[in-house]
Design a protein around this motif. Sequence first.
Motif, mmCIF file in Angstrom:
data_model
loop_
_atom_site.group_PDB
_atom_site.id
_atom_site.type_symbol
_atom_site.label_atom_id
_atom_site.label_comp_id
_atom_site.label_asym_id
_atom_site.label_seq_id
_atom_site.Cartn_x
_atom_site.Cartn_y
_atom_site.Cartn_z
ATOM 1 N N SER A 1 55.707 34.660 -11.219
ATOM 2 C CA SER A 1 55.481 35.967 -12.016
ATOM 3 C C SER A 1 54.001 35.910 -12.533
ATOM 4 O O SER A 1 53.553 36.986 -12.810
ATOM 5 N N ARG A 2 53.610 34.758 -12.376
ATOM 6 C CA ARG A 2 52.033 34.967 -12.983
ATOM 7 C C ARG A 2 50.916 35.135 -11.750
ATOM 8 O O ARG A 2 51.177 34.583 -10.868
ATOM 9 N N PRO A 3 49.880 35.986 -11.869
ATOM 10 C CA PRO A 3 49.053 36.155 -10.687
ATOM 11 C C PRO A 3 48.163 34.895 -10.464
ATOM 12 O O PRO A 3 48.001 33.971 -11.277
ATOM 13 N N SER A 4 47.799 34.548 -9.137
ATOM 14 C CA SER A 4 47.475 33.372 -8.945
ATOM 15 C C SER A 4 45.735 33.661 -9.402
ATOM 16 O O SER A 4 45.229 34.505 -9.215
ATOM 17 N N GLN A 5 45.285 32.425 -10.019
ATOM 18 C CA GLN A 5 44.020 32.197 -10.626
ATOM 19 C C GLN A 5 43.120 31.134 -9.475
ATOM 20 O O GLN A 5 43.734 30.378 -9.157
ATOM 21 N N PRO A 6 42.122 31.554 -9.116
ATOM 22 C CA PRO A 6 41.259 30.770 -8.171
ATOM 23 C C PRO A 6 40.819 29.370 -8.791
ATOM 24 O O PRO A 6 40.746 29.662 -10.233
ATOM 25 N N SER A 7 40.916 28.274 -8.241
ATOM 26 C CA SER A 7 40.621 27.099 -9.123
ATOM 27 C C SER A 7 39.022 27.045 -9.306
ATOM 28 O O SER A 7 38.340 27.798 -8.746
ATOM 29 N N GLN A 8 38.735 26.053 -10.275
ATOM 30 C CA GLN A 8 37.177 25.838 -10.507
ATOM 31 C C GLN A 8 36.574 25.625 -9.436
ATOM 32 O O GLN A 8 35.545 26.253 -9.213
ATOM 33 N N ARG A 9 36.978 24.809 -8.500
ATOM 34 C CA ARG A 9 36.674 24.280 -7.090
ATOM 35 C C ARG A 9 36.238 25.457 -6.195
ATOM 36 O O ARG A 9 35.132 25.955 -5.889
ATOM 37 N N GLU A 10 37.296 26.377 -6.479
ATOM 38 C CA GLU A 10 37.014 27.617 -5.405
ATOM 39 C C GLU A 10 35.974 28.609 -6.020
ATOM 40 O O GLU A 10 35.247 29.115 -5.212
ATOM 41 N N ARG A 11 36.018 28.602 -7.379
ATOM 42 C CA ARG A 11 34.806 29.536 -8.009
ATOM 43 C C ARG A 11 33.479 29.005 -7.685
ATOM 44 O O ARG A 11 32.479 29.748 -7.569
ATOM 45 N N GLU A 12 33.471 27.678 -7.917
ATOM 46 C CA GLU A 12 32.044 27.155 -7.438
ATOM 47 C C GLU A 12 31.603 27.335 -6.090
ATOM 48 O O GLU A 12 30.514 27.688 -5.753
ATOM 49 N N ARG A 13 32.498 27.108 -5.092
ATOM 50 C CA ARG A 13 32.297 27.330 -3.537
ATOM 51 C C ARG A 13 32.013 28.714 -3.269
ATOM 52 O O ARG A 13 30.837 29.046 -2.684
ATOM 53 N N GLU A 14 32.479 29.632 -3.997
ATOM 54 C CA GLU A 14 32.020 30.972 -3.701
ATOM 55 C C GLU A 14 30.739 31.414 -4.411
ATOM 56 O O GLU A 14 29.984 31.982 -3.738
ATOM 57 N N ARG A 15 30.425 30.726 -5.622
ATOM 58 C CA ARG A 15 29.180 30.800 -6.385
ATOM 59 C C ARG A 15 28.014 30.297 -5.377
ATOM 60 O O ARG A 15 27.076 30.971 -5.074
ATOM 61 N N GLU A 16 28.164 29.175 -5.008
ATOM 62 C CA GLU A 16 27.266 28.534 -3.889
ATOM 63 C C GLU A 16 27.053 29.517 -2.590
ATOM 64 O O GLU A 16 26.080 29.436 -2.395
ATOM 65 N N GLN A 17 28.222 30.174 -2.047
ATOM 66 C CA GLN A 17 27.954 30.996 -0.827
ATOM 67 C C GLN A 17 27.006 32.119 -1.220
ATOM 68 O O GLN A 17 26.292 32.476 -0.579
ATOM 69 N N GLU A 18 27.305 32.755 -2.522
ATOM 70 C CA GLU A 18 26.614 33.904 -2.899
ATOM 71 C C GLU A 18 25.162 33.619 -3.120
ATOM 72 O O GLU A 18 24.157 34.198 -2.658
ATOM 73 N N ASP A 19 24.921 32.444 -3.747
ATOM 74 C CA ASP A 19 23.674 31.957 -3.846
ATOM 75 C C ASP A 19 22.827 31.584 -2.394
ATOM 76 O O ASP A 19 21.825 32.017 -2.507
ATOM 77 N N ARG A 20 23.412 31.178 -1.602
ATOM 78 C CA ARG A 20 22.903 31.152 -0.260
ATOM 79 C C ARG A 20 22.516 32.175 0.526
ATOM 80 O O ARG A 20 21.480 32.434 0.863
ATOM 81 N N PHE A 21 23.484 33.134 0.381
ATOM 82 C CA PHE A 21 23.308 34.454 0.735
ATOM 83 C C PHE A 21 22.114 35.195 0.145
ATOM 84 O O PHE A 21 21.151 35.620 1.018
ATOM 85 N N ASP A 22 22.137 35.061 -1.190
ATOM 86 C CA ASP A 22 20.830 35.756 -2.012
ATOM 87 C C ASP A 22 19.686 34.919 -1.398
ATOM 88 O O ASP A 22 18.541 35.860 -1.203
ATOM 89 N N GLN A 23 19.526 33.876 -1.241
ATOM 90 C CA GLN A 23 18.522 33.032 -0.913
ATOM 91 C C GLN A 23 17.857 33.441 0.618
ATOM 92 O O GLN A 23 17.034 33.750 0.879
ATOM 93 N N ASP A 24 19.051 33.549 1.488
ATOM 94 C CA ASP A 24 18.696 33.940 2.819
ATOM 95 C C ASP A 24 18.328 35.294 2.916
ATOM 96 O O ASP A 24 17.231 35.773 3.825
ATOM 97 N N TYR A 25 18.839 36.493 2.086
ATOM 98 C CA TYR A 25 18.590 37.731 1.949
ATOM 99 C C TYR A 25 17.050 37.720 1.560
ATOM 100 O O TYR A 25 16.347 38.666 1.947
ATOM 101 N N ASP A 26 16.534 37.160 0.513
ATOM 102 C CA ASP A 26 15.307 37.050 -0.014
ATOM 103 C C ASP A 26 14.278 36.697 0.833
ATOM 104 O O ASP A 26 12.933 37.008 0.810
ATOM 105 N N ALA A 27 14.421 36.013 1.948
ATOM 106 C CA ALA A 27 13.439 35.280 2.795
ATOM 107 C C ALA A 27 13.097 36.153 3.849
ATOM 108 O O ALA A 27 13.054 37.098 3.904
#
Length: 69
Positions: free
Chosen positions: A43-69
């Motif tokens: 009955s509870r909505p699924s929450q992303p795990s800490q590891r999943e959140r860190e992976r998403e954050r790393e992917q966003e950081d990589r995307f931002d770095q690629d975009y800035d270059a």
Amino acid sequence: MGMKDQFQEKSEQWQNQAKQKADQAREQMQGRGRRRDEDMDPSRPSQPSQREREREREQEDRFDQDYDA
């Protein structure tokens, strides 16, 4: 202070440290048990795990770095 007193004091310090570590471990295990119960509750909505959140954050950081270059 004699050797006996020093030994007794050190022994008491070690006992107190051991009790604190045991209490901390017990609290962590209780917290893990609660989280598992919440994860199993459909009955509870699924929450992303800490590891999943860190992976998403790393992917966003990589995307931002690629975009800035």
